[in-house]
Design a protein around this motif. Structure first.
Motif, PDB file in Angstrom:
ATOM      1  N   UNK A  71       0.873  -1.169   0.000  1.00  0.00           N
ATOM      2  CA  UNK A  71       0.000   0.000   0.000  1.00  0.00           C
ATOM      3  C   UNK A  71       0.910   1.220   0.000  1.00  0.00           C
ATOM      4  N   UNK A  72       0.608   2.190  -0.860  1.00  0.00           N
ATOM      5  CA  UNK A  72       1.474   3.363  -0.974  1.00  0.00           C
ATOM      6  C   UNK A  72       0.678   4.659  -0.881  1.00  0.00           C
ATOM      7  N   UNK A  73       1.379   5.721  -0.575  1.00  0.00           N
ATOM      8  CA  UNK A  73       0.863   7.088  -0.648  1.00  0.00           C
ATOM      9  C   UNK A  73       1.636   7.765  -1.764  1.00  0.00           C
ATOM     10  N   UNK A  74       0.988   7.941  -2.901  1.00  0.00           N
ATOM     11  CA  UNK A  74       1.644   8.559  -4.054  1.00  0.00           C
ATOM     12  C   UNK A  74       1.845  10.043  -3.792  1.00  0.00           C
ATOM     13  N   UNK A  75       3.063  10.511  -4.032  1.00  0.00           N
ATOM     14  CA  UNK A  75       3.396  11.925  -3.862  1.00  0.00           C
ATOM     15  C   UNK A  75       3.359  12.640  -5.204  1.00  0.00           C
ATOM     16  N   UNK A  76       3.925  11.992  -6.233  1.00  0.00           N
ATOM     17  CA  UNK A  76       3.964  12.613  -7.556  1.00  0.00           C
ATOM     18  C   UNK A  76       4.017  11.542  -8.635  1.00  0.00           C
ATOM     19  N   UNK A  77       3.306  11.780  -9.726  1.00  0.00           N
ATOM     20  CA  UNK A  77       3.333  10.912 -10.901  1.00  0.00           C
ATOM     21  C   UNK A  77       4.228  11.587 -11.937  1.00  0.00           C
ATOM     22  N   UNK A  78       5.314  10.918 -12.337  1.00  0.00           N
ATOM     23  CA  UNK A  78       6.205  11.429 -13.374  1.00  0.00           C
ATOM     24  C   UNK A  78       5.826  10.885 -14.748  1.00  0.00           C
ATOM     25  N   UNK A  79       5.306   9.664 -14.746  1.00  0.00           N
ATOM     26  CA  UNK A  79       4.918   9.018 -15.997  1.00  0.00           C
ATOM     27  C   UNK A  79       3.875   7.978 -15.653  1.00  0.00           C
ATOM     28  N   UNK A  80       2.801   7.940 -16.435  1.00  0.00           N
ATOM     29  CA  UNK A  80       1.809   6.916 -16.181  1.00  0.00           C
ATOM     30  C   UNK A  80       0.395   7.363 -16.437  1.00  0.00           C
ATOM     31  N   UNK A  81      -0.554   6.604 -15.894  1.00  0.00           N
ATOM     32  CA  UNK A  81      -1.970   6.866 -16.136  1.00  0.00           C
ATOM     33  C   UNK A  81      -2.457   8.130 -15.421  1.00  0.00           C
ATOM     34  N   UNK A  82      -3.608   8.582 -15.838  1.00  0.00           N
ATOM     35  CA  UNK A  82      -4.207   9.770 -15.226  1.00  0.00           C
ATOM     36  C   UNK A  82      -5.046   9.388 -14.009  1.00  0.00           C
ATOM     37  N   UNK A  83      -4.503   8.571 -13.184  1.00  0.00           N
ATOM     38  CA  UNK A  83      -5.198   8.182 -11.950  1.00  0.00           C
ATOM     39  C   UNK A  83      -4.163   7.954 -10.853  1.00  0.00           C
ATOM     40  N   UNK A  84      -4.636   8.030  -9.634  1.00  0.00           N
ATOM     41  CA  UNK A  84      -3.782   7.838  -8.474  1.00  0.00           C
ATOM     42  C   UNK A  84      -3.504   6.348  -8.280  1.00  0.00           C
ATOM     43  N   UNK A  85      -2.278   5.998  -7.912  1.00  0.00           N
ATOM     44  CA  UNK A  85      -1.926   4.608  -7.640  1.00  0.00           C
ATOM     45  C   UNK A  85      -1.843   4.428  -6.127  1.00  0.00           C
ATOM     46  N   UNK A  86      -2.596   3.455  -5.621  1.00  0.00           N
ATOM     47  CA  UNK A  86      -2.652   3.195  -4.181  1.00  0.00           C
ATOM     48  C   UNK A  86      -1.931   1.916  -3.780  1.00  0.00           C
ATOM     49  N   UNK A  87      -1.765   0.985  -4.723  1.00  0.00           N
ATOM     50  CA  UNK A  87      -1.094  -0.286  -4.419  1.00  0.00           C
ATOM     51  C   UNK A  87      -0.148  -0.664  -5.545  1.00  0.00           C
ATOM     52  N   UNK A  88       0.896  -1.388  -5.161  1.00  0.00           N
ATOM     53  CA  UNK A  88       1.884  -1.913  -6.102  1.00  0.00           C
ATOM     54  C   UNK A  88       2.034  -3.391  -5.788  1.00  0.00           C
ATOM     55  N   UNK A  89       2.136  -4.210  -6.830  1.00  0.00           N
ATOM     56  CA  UNK A  89       2.295  -5.652  -6.657  1.00  0.00           C
ATOM     57  C   UNK A  89       3.679  -6.089  -7.107  1.00  0.00           C
TER      58      UNK A  89
END
Length: 176
Positions: A71-89
């Motif tokens: 489970x993560x708290x995203x601070x900044x998106x440098x590259x990727x989708x136009x949505x917030x990411x909350x989990x990484x597998x």
């Protein structure tokens, strides 16, 4: 007789040493940070706040497939989708390239690059660029927002220049 035991002892030590090397199944080639950025579907700055092992379906024999879910708290998106990411597998062990050593207390910030899965989730491996934010240089941090994306049509490679036994590391750009 003593030399035979000594040889056998040495042989056992060498075999055990090689077993440790063979057990390590994951290996990755070194990649320049810009190339890692370009190869990734997603690049974010985040804090890891939790970790658990989850089932992610079954293999062809019906056995459950385990993965680690951070489970993560995203601070900044440098590259990727136009949505917030909350989990990484990731895979459950480093032997199969799983990232198992992230600090989960929410205090340490990381640069995390990885792949977007078909279901919209993010997956990371030991071969992706994952590093503590504080260990990055000011130039690297600035390049994430300004320079790296512009150079993605350029393949960045590392090579050594050798001059009188002195090694110099340099990068070059191959357009292709």
């Amino acid at each position: 007789m003593k030399s035979v035991r000594s040889c056998i002892g040495t042989l056992v030590v060498l075999v055990l040493f090689r077993v440790g090397e063979i057990a390590e199944a994951c290996s990755c080639s070194p990649v320049h940070p810009q190339q890692a950025f370009c190869n990734a579907d997603v690049v974010i700055r985040a804090k890891v706040v939790g970790k658990k092992e989850v089932d992610s379906g079954n293999d062809i024999y019906g056995n459950p497939i385990k993965r680690i879910q951070y489970e993560i708290k995203q601070i900044k998106m440098f590259k990727g989708p136009d949505r917030h990411i909350d989990v990484i597998f990731t895979a459950p062990t480093s032997a199969v390239c799983g990232v198992t050593n992230l600090d989960t207390n929410g205090k340490k910030e990381y640069l995390i690059s990885g792949k977007a899965e078909a279901n919209g989730k993010m997956h990371v491996t030991l071969c992706d660029l994952i590093m503590p934010w504080e260990s990055m240089s000011a130039t690297q941090k600035k390049s994430l927002s300004q320079r790296y994306q512009m150079g993605c049509d350029c393949k960045v490679s590392l090579f050594l220049l050798c001059t009188h036994n002195n090694h110099y590391c340099a990068t070059y750009c191959q357009h292709g």
